[in-house]
Design a protein around this motif. Structure first.
Motif, PDB file in Angstrom:
ATOM      1  N   ARG A 224      26.856  26.799  22.252  1.00  0.00           N
ATOM      2  CA  ARG A 224      27.849  25.866  21.700  1.00  0.00           C
ATOM      3  C   ARG A 224      28.752  26.572  20.685  1.00  0.00           C
ATOM      4  O   ARG A 224      29.951  26.308  20.618  1.00  0.00           O
ATOM      5  N   GLY A 226      29.735  29.456  20.730  1.00  0.00           N
ATOM      6  CA  GLY A 226      30.606  30.456  21.345  1.00  0.00           C
ATOM      7  C   GLY A 226      30.121  31.875  21.106  1.00  0.00           C
ATOM      8  O   GLY A 226      30.925  32.792  20.912  1.00  0.00           O
ATOM      9  N   HIS A 266      26.620  27.210  31.471  1.00  0.00           N
ATOM     10  CA  HIS A 266      27.591  27.298  30.382  1.00  0.00           C
ATOM     11  C   HIS A 266      28.199  28.685  30.207  1.00  0.00           C
ATOM     12  O   HIS A 266      29.331  28.805  29.732  1.00  0.00           O
ATOM     13  N   ARG A 269      28.979  29.924  34.597  1.00  0.00           N
ATOM     14  CA  ARG A 269      29.664  28.911  35.417  1.00  0.00           C
ATOM     15  C   ARG A 269      29.174  28.931  36.867  1.00  0.00           C
ATOM     16  O   ARG A 269      29.949  28.823  37.813  1.00  0.00           O
ATOM     17  N   PHE A 408      34.606  25.543  22.602  1.00  0.00           N
ATOM     18  CA  PHE A 408      34.980  24.799  23.811  1.00  0.00           C
ATOM     19  C   PHE A 408      35.812  23.567  23.471  1.00  0.00           C
ATOM     20  O   PHE A 408      36.709  23.190  24.227  1.00  0.00           O
ATOM     21  N   SER A 411      39.320  24.770  22.774  1.00  0.00           N
ATOM     22  CA  SER A 411      40.008  25.006  24.041  1.00  0.00           C
ATOM     23  C   SER A 411      40.528  23.700  24.631  1.00  0.00           C
ATOM     24  O   SER A 411      41.668  23.625  25.115  1.00  0.00           O
ATOM     25  N   GLU A 441      38.769  30.697  26.540  1.00  0.00           N
ATOM     26  CA  GLU A 441      37.908  30.556  27.715  1.00  0.00           C
ATOM     27  C   GLU A 441      37.374  31.912  28.187  1.00  0.00           C
ATOM     28  O   GLU A 441      36.273  31.998  28.724  1.00  0.00           O
ATOM     29  N   ALA A 445      34.528  30.584  24.489  1.00  0.00           N
ATOM     30  CA  ALA A 445      34.332  29.172  24.834  1.00  0.00           C
ATOM     31  C   ALA A 445      33.430  29.032  26.061  1.00  0.00           C
ATOM     32  O   ALA A 445      33.889  29.142  27.192  1.00  0.00           O
ATOM     33  N   CYS A 446      32.153  28.796  25.830  1.00  0.00           N
ATOM     34  CA  CYS A 446      31.259  28.534  26.957  1.00  0.00           C
ATOM     35  C   CYS A 446      31.624  27.189  27.586  1.00  0.00           C
ATOM     36  O   CYS A 446      32.263  26.341  26.970  1.00  0.00           O
ATOM     37  N   PHE A 447      31.214  26.989  28.832  1.00  0.00           N
ATOM     38  CA  PHE A 447      31.695  25.881  29.660  1.00  0.00           C
ATOM     39  C   PHE A 447      30.819  24.647  29.475  1.00  0.00           C
ATOM     40  O   PHE A 447      29.655  24.643  29.873  1.00  0.00           O
ATOM     41  N   PHE A 448      31.385  23.600  28.840  1.00  0.00           N
ATOM     42  CA  PHE A 448      30.612  22.389  28.578  1.00  0.00           C
ATOM     43  C   PHE A 448      31.252  21.116  29.129  1.00  0.00           C
ATOM     44  O   PHE A 448      30.562  20.124  29.322  1.00  0.00           O
ATOM     45  N   GLN A 452      37.864  21.861  30.620  1.00  0.00           N
ATOM     46  CA  GLN A 452      38.058  23.307  30.562  1.00  0.00           C
ATOM     47  C   GLN A 452      38.494  23.881  31.900  1.00  0.00           C
ATOM     48  O   GLN A 452      39.127  24.951  31.945  1.00  0.00           O
TER      49      GLN A 452
END
Length: 519
Positions: A224, A226, A266, A269, A408, A411, A441, A445-448, A452
């Motif tokens: 979370r 990053g 996250h 991906r 995230f 972003s 990204e 910025a991890c994917f949550f 995004q």
């Protein structure tokens, strides 16, 4: 009774005395005693029991409770609350605190939040010291976090740190809770300070169960925040040094599978690989009979279904969570955000807006900055989809101090402003914001959240509108290649199709690529 009354008096007609008590309906036998080979007696009427209890002196009451606790413990009493209350009333408060701790952990596994709080607080009221006190504070910190009372959760994490020895099991766990709370309250400085105090090399591998517990909380918080590189180092340490020796321990198995799933979902991906790990985690949690753990794993699995474009399945999972008794506020607010994302993807904008307003009200009551910010960003997306550009920008601005946002959410905020400005004809400004979101990204910025997914195609559209056609084509070419590479990892054709067709940003990416690159 023998433990309380001592050996029989020589010559006394004890059997006659007992018979008289039964005959006069003062006592009765329970038809199904709890302990094998023992008769279980009870007062026939509550008033008689209370009257007899009131006749005892304070000293005799304490002695009676202490003797009862010792006998029950030796007899195999399974209810820690029964033991805790007897030890507390018997003046053995330190031992009472240990059993209140066991009772709180039992309630936690049963997802009974109010009972967790009540029992842990009773344990603290017994004034224990050291690791027992620290563990009670950690139990409260975790439970309050899941009830979205982040201020109190932080207070108890700090109390656990103060009452435990540096380097001890509970000290490490308190640091992990503190980090998790800091990332959700967006207290970035506290989060960074805590990270410096817990390097992967310091994991206590001689107590690997503690290492797994600590790493589970720290790992999710780092994603979370990053910090995927540091998160990966923790996971590698667990994979190399713990996974080979943990055997069939369901608690450790669930935690390790969850960390693998979070990493795939996250950081890499790879939603399909994440799905397999979530299923493994759920199998482990079912083996434990841990209702709370099941709620958490199903919540994360619902997000993964959403990221695969399986909106109906994700919706069913969310509905099931809302039907759960005692589901924690954190689970419900997070699941509500998933419902809103799914509604937006299905173009049910009015429904999504109503749910986002509900989320904002709920999050405002709990004073959760992260959930308030996410609710406002979802409201902004709702208003953007129905063409209310001013309303959409107002919600973005209402988020507040952007420096507090985790990467995230930064972003998401940038991408919303970029799309608003692009629709207002401010292409050059939109390009600058979209580039900033794109850089986030690609770095931290991890994917949550599904928003995004919009960033690459949005940057391409902004560049194209600004006259930078070749740059737009290059961004789109890279975005399509990455998207198709992710889709190729999905073994199930139906899921692969939903991933490419149901998620609006993916469909838009492929549509524009056909128009700009294949024409």
């Amino acid at each position: 009774m023998r433990a309380l009354s001592g050996p029989p008096t020589p010559g006394a007609r004890e059997n006659d005395a007992w018979a008289a008590l039964f005959e006069r309906e003062i006592l009765e036998r329970r038809p199904t005693p709890r302990f094998v080979g023992q008769d279980e007696l009870t007062f026939r009427h509550a008033l008689l029991r209370e009257g007899a209890y009131a006749m005892l002196t304070d000293r005799d009451r304490r002695l009676g409770h202490r003797l009862a606790a010792e006998w029950l413990l030796q007899a195999g009493e399974q209810d820690p609350m029964v033991l805790a209350e007897h030890f507390e009333r018997g003046g053995e408060t330190a031992r009472a605190a240990e059993f209140y701790l066991q009772a709180a952990e039992e309630a936690q596994r049963a997802a009974d939040g109010p009972a967790v709080l009540a029992r842990a607080r009773r344990g603290i009221a017994c004034e224990p010291a050291g690791e027992v006190l620290a563990k009670l504070h950690n139990v409260l910190s975790e439970q309050l976090f899941h009830m979205d009372d982040l201020a109190q959760s932080s207070t108890h994490a700090l109390a656990a740190l103060e009452s435990s020895s540096p380097g001890s099991d509970q000290h490490r766990i308190a640091m992990a809770f503190g980090l998790l709370v800091a990332t959700h309250t967006e207290d970035r400085q506290v989060a960074r300070d805590l990270v410096q105090r817990m390097p992967p090399a310091d994991l206590p591998l001689d107590r690997w169960q503690v290492a797994v517990t600590f790493t589970t909380f720290a790992f999710y918080a780092l994603l979370r925040e990053g910090m995927p590189d540091l998160a990966r180092r923790y996971l590698q340490r667990i994979e190399q040094d713990v996974a080979p020796i943990m055997g069939d321990d369901h608690t450790a198995g669930a935690s390790v599978a969850a960390m693998r799933a979070w990493w795939y979902a996250h950081a890499e991906r790879d939603e399909w690989a994440a799905r397999q790990q979530y299923r493994a985690a759920i199998d482990h949690v079912e083996g434990l009979g841990n209702r709370f753990g099941m709620q958490m794993m199903r919540m994360y699995a619902a997000l993964d279904e959403l990221m695969l474009g399986a909106f109906e399945l994700a919706g069913q999972s969310v509905d099931a969570l809302f039907a759960e008794e005692h589901a924690p506020a954190y689970v419900l607010l997070t699941a509500l955000s998933f419902r809103i994302m799914g509604l937006l993807e299905q173009r049910r904008v009015t429904d999504a807006e109503e749910q986002a307003e509900s989320m904002l009200r709920r999050a405002s009551v709990s004073n959760s900055f992260a959930h308030v910010a996410q609710a406002r960003l979802l409201l902004s997306e709702c208003r953007l989809k129905r063409g209310d550009l001013l309303g959409a920008e107002e919600e973005v601005r209402a988020v507040g101090d952007t420096a507090r946002l985790v990467p995230f959410l930064q972003s998401v905020r940038l991408s919303l402003l970029a799309e608003i400005w692009l629709r207002q004809g401010r292409a050059a400004e939109a390009v600058a914001l979209a580039r900033e979101a794109f850089a986030l990204e690609r770095s931290t910025a991890c994917f949550f959240v599904l928003r995004q997914e919009v960033v690459p195609v949005l940057l391409a559209e902004a560049l194209h509108e600004n006259g930078e056609v070749e740059a737009a084509r290059e961004v789109l070419r890279e975005a399509r290649a990455e998207l198709l590479a992710r889709a190729d990892k999905i073994a199930d054709p139906a899921y692969r199709r939903s991933f490419l067709e149901n998620i609006a940003a993916h469909a838009r990416t492929l549509e524009l690529a056909r128009a700009w690159l294949d024409a």
